[in-house]
Scaffold this active site. Structure first.
Site, PDB file in Angstrom:
ATOM      1  N   ASP A   1     -16.887  -6.622 -16.891  1.00  0.00           N
ATOM      2  CA  ASP A   1     -17.891  -6.832 -15.853  1.00  0.00           C
ATOM      3  C   ASP A   1     -18.979  -7.780 -16.343  1.00  0.00           C
ATOM      4  O   ASP A   1     -19.200  -7.933 -17.550  1.00  0.00           O
ATOM      5  CB  ASP A   1     -18.496  -5.509 -15.395  1.00  0.00           C
ATOM      6  CG  ASP A   1     -19.158  -4.721 -16.523  1.00  0.00           C
ATOM      7  OD1 ASP A   1     -18.537  -4.620 -17.600  1.00  0.00           O
ATOM      8  OD2 ASP A   1     -20.281  -4.218 -16.332  1.00  0.00           O
TER       9      ASP A   1
ATOM     10  N   GLU B   1     -20.275  -1.822 -18.029  1.00  0.00           N
ATOM     11  CA  GLU B   1     -21.149  -1.939 -19.191  1.00  0.00           C
ATOM     12  C   GLU B   1     -22.499  -2.527 -18.813  1.00  0.00           C
ATOM     13  O   GLU B   1     -23.532  -2.096 -19.342  1.00  0.00           O
ATOM     14  CB  GLU B   1     -20.496  -2.807 -20.267  1.00  0.00           C
ATOM     15  CG  GLU B   1     -21.156  -2.698 -21.640  1.00  0.00           C
ATOM     16  CD  GLU B   1     -22.324  -3.654 -21.847  1.00  0.00           C
ATOM     17  OE1 GLU B   1     -23.078  -3.480 -22.814  1.00  0.00           O
ATOM     18  OE2 GLU B   1     -22.509  -4.582 -21.024  1.00  0.00           O
TER      19      GLU B   1
END
Length: 390
Positions: free
Chosen positions: A80, A144
């Site tokens: 991400d 994250e």
């Protein structure tokens, strides 16, 4: 250099191919934009057993390959990225254009570049007809950059439930400063935010003796927080506390405020754990004899990997970097938090090592092809050393 022929045409290399594919997927947290399945298929093609699971819109991947008796290593990372618009970019932030030997795009450095280089190094390792020992895990998440509640935290819980204890974990976060390999993170400071609600007594400003001014009390609270000593700090891992907000609701110029809110954030040395930090702040505020409540938010534990006499992963990574660069890296615990905290414990050594971090989260985030190849070589050297590839 060994295996130099694998990198003779860097812009056509496998790591560049993988990185461009990953950048072109707009995987803004917590969306993975298909990248988790893509990585699962690539690792499956290499012979890994793969498992993809989803929780609250977050996709995670656990992949493993067992070579035989021996230690357990994990590559950890995230697919991400933070948001990006086209404003100010020299190319589409999700276009993965290569300009003058540099790959531009959101996530190029943080940390799709690391993921791509790790995959390429894994592919090279497994292509060699050598006997390996141990077990190799890949642990990837799409959560994250956000709250990190349903990503690596859950992956670590699943491993624990299965009795899997990692000996070492390499996180591919961008850690380098001026050149690739010059800095690795062998720990991170912890982080926690606090919200203090101070209660006073309202009244007319002309009669302050009949009031308790919550804003005045807040000033004392700010002074107390800012002057707290952190005696357990260690060199290179200093605790910092910053007040981030001071709010009085319903401001009227002739009314003494009955309430005030102070918010703050602490980045604390690895010498502390969050419980100690909270107890310390609570005690300091209690000594002021004020009427308050405190709420804690976004706790992220500190972690630290020091040198060990035997089977030291920190030393192994240092040797791998020296082999490829001719220099040993500096050790650091600075910067923000990372998912390494979820895997670090008294039995698992966690090291973060990756490309340069000078463009992360910025317009025109990038990584040079040369740097991508260099970190791939470092990762390959780590793998060979860990799995006794000779």
């Amino acid at each position: 250099m060994q295996y130099a022929s694998l990198f003779d045409q860097p812009e056509n290399s496998y790591s560049v191919e993988i990185l461009r594919h990953l950048i072109q997927a707009p995987s803004v947290t917590p969306c993975d934009a298909g990248t988790i399945q893509f990585m699962s298929e690539k690792l499956g093609d290499l012979g890994f057993d793969t498992e993809v699971f989803e929780r609250h819109g977050v996709k995670n991947l656990i992949a493993s390959m067992h070579f035989g008796e021996g230690p357990i290593l994990a590559f950890s990372g995230h697919v991400d990225v933070v948001p990006a618009t086209s404003q100010g970019w020299i190319s589409d932030p999700f276009g993965a254009q290569i300009i003058d030997g540099v790959i531009y795009g959101r996530g190029a450095a943080d940390m799709k570049g690391g993921v791509a280089a790790m995959l390429s190094a894994t592919r090279v390792l497994l292509s060699q007809p050598k006997k390996l020992a141990g077990t190799f895990y890949w642990l990837l998440t799409s959560d994250e950059e956000g709250e990190a509640e349903f990503g690596s935290k859950l992956i670590a819980e699943k491993l624990a439930q299965r009795g899997v204890i990692l000996d070492a974990c390499l996180v591919g976060e961008p850690t380098s400063h001026q050149v690739v390999g010059d800095t690795v993170k062998n720990g991170r400071r912890g982080a926690i935010s606090g919200r203090i609600a101070i209660r006073g007594k309202a009244g007319h400003v002309a009669y302050p003796e009949q009031t308790i001014n919550a804003a005045h009390i807040a000033g004392n609270v700010v002074n107390e927080l800012a002057s707290l000593p952190w005696w357990k700090d260690e060199a290179g891992s200093q605790t910092t506390l910053q007040v981030t907000g001071l709010t009085v609701p319903n401001i009227v110029d002739n009314l003494v405020p009955a309430s005030c809110e102070v918010t703050f954030n602490i980045r604390y040395s690895h010498a502390y754990k969050s419980g100690e930090v909270k107890d310390y702040i609570q005690a300091a505020l209690s000594n002021l004899n004020i009427n308050f409540d405190i709420e804690w938010e976004r706790p992220c534990e500190s972690f630290y990997t020091g040198a060990k006499a035997e089977r030291c992963f920190l030393n192994l990574v240092e040797q791998a970097i020296y082999e490829q660069t001719g220099q040993y890296p500096s050790l650091s615990t600075a910067g923000g938090t990372s998912d390494g905290r979820f895997f670090a414990n008294e039995l698992t050594q966690v090291i973060e090592c990756g490309v340069k971090n000078d463009s992360i989260h910025q317009v025109n985030e990038h990584v040079s092809v040369a740097d991508l190849i260099k970190i791939e070589r470092i990762y390959l050297s780590v793998l060979k050393r860990f799995f006794n590839f000779v």
